[in-house]
Design a protein around this motif. Sequence first.
Motif, short mmCIF file in Angstrom:
data_model
loop_
_atom_site.label_atom_id
_atom_site.label_comp_id
_atom_site.label_asym_id
_atom_site.label_seq_id
_atom_site.Cartn_x
_atom_site.Cartn_y
_atom_site.Cartn_z
N GLY A 103 0.81 -1.21 0.00
CA GLY A 103 0.00 0.00 0.00
C GLY A 103 0.85 1.26 0.00
N GLU B 167 -3.90 -1.76 1.88
CA GLU B 167 -4.02 -0.35 1.54
C GLU B 167 -3.97 0.57 2.77
N ASP C 84 -0.21 -1.16 -5.84
CA ASP C 84 -0.94 0.06 -5.51
C ASP C 84 -0.37 1.24 -6.28
#
Length: 386
Positions: free
Chosen positions: A91, A143, A349
């Motif tokens: 993330g 995340e 990400d």
Amino acid sequence: MDTGLDAVATGAPAPAQADAAAEPTQAKQAPRDITKLKVEKSCSRGLAGWLGQHRLSLAITSYQTGRIYLVGSDKQGRVSFFERIFERAMGVVGNAQRIYLGGLYQLWRFENVLRPNEIIHGQFDKCYVPRNAQTIGDLDIHELGIRKNGKVVFVNTKYSCLAELSQTHSFKAIWKPKFVSKLAPEDRCHLNGLAMVDGEPKYVTAVCKSDSVDGWRDRRRDGGVVIDIDTDEIVCEGLSMPHSPRWHNGRLWLLNAGTGQLGWVDFEKKAFVPHAFVPGFARGLSIIGNVAAVGLSKPRNQRFEGLQLDDELKKRDADPWCGVQIISLTNGDVMNWIRFEGDISEIFDISFLPNVKHPMMIGLRTAEIRDLITFESDIPAEAPAA
């Protein structure tokens, strides 16, 4: 090029040039020297001009190769790739001043040390320095979000919860789905994505509603849900491996990765509305203005096969990508793209970095991390001698 491998990370600049819980088979393979992986990069002809015109850069992570890429544009109008190695880089969220990055067992904070209009090495307008790495253990951190009070919140996938940093412990759990009966290191539902609204965590994605160890693997095709963490209500269901929810301009966007689609949530129908198809397993989403940057990965054998994405790729006579596509939220057209080849097949990400044109990041095993010293001071300047 710095290729020394630290216990967690190394710096490996290369200008111009995963779910661990979902990867039990990789643990049995011989470890690779991630400093020696070869990655080839290509991009659309208009990318450099578009990034420069809008004064934008991108931070892109690939836990598979342990890379974070900072992609911007240089003074010659070319796309610039600057990379560093952080083992299992996952993330990422950031802005012109700060970047947070989830790694193998630490959560990293980087600070830009340059003043406005200052450059370093004659070209970089931002210089992100690792200022903190909090050890949290291997939580399979996914995340991240930054709260309006400045604290970072993250998806703790191994324990099926949202968490914050703790001064003493590995993490502080702040929320878990109602269908998960207890905090346990079992990755029960594969909680993975986080949407922030007005500086607070609001929506999360999970692959299913399982309350048993590793139960999500049997529900990949249509068990996915989006949950409102304030009400514990499931606001969208029937998804296939949903990832990366993002709230933007009054609409909740997300990636229905198992079908290869970017779309949004119809809250009245609790259904997903497709907007654009992307040729790959979609994971990692960042939105700015009226465009979205979508991360694409090549589907893994066994883990993600048998999903609708396979059929869609065959129907379109297309091969899966590893890279990033920048897509219009108006009509779904691909405006620009980045493609990665070689020893890389997965992106995790993405984060747009507004007001950042040509960024760099300091590595851990470089002379620069020892010699680049910046400071602030409350000491008044001495009066000049008479």
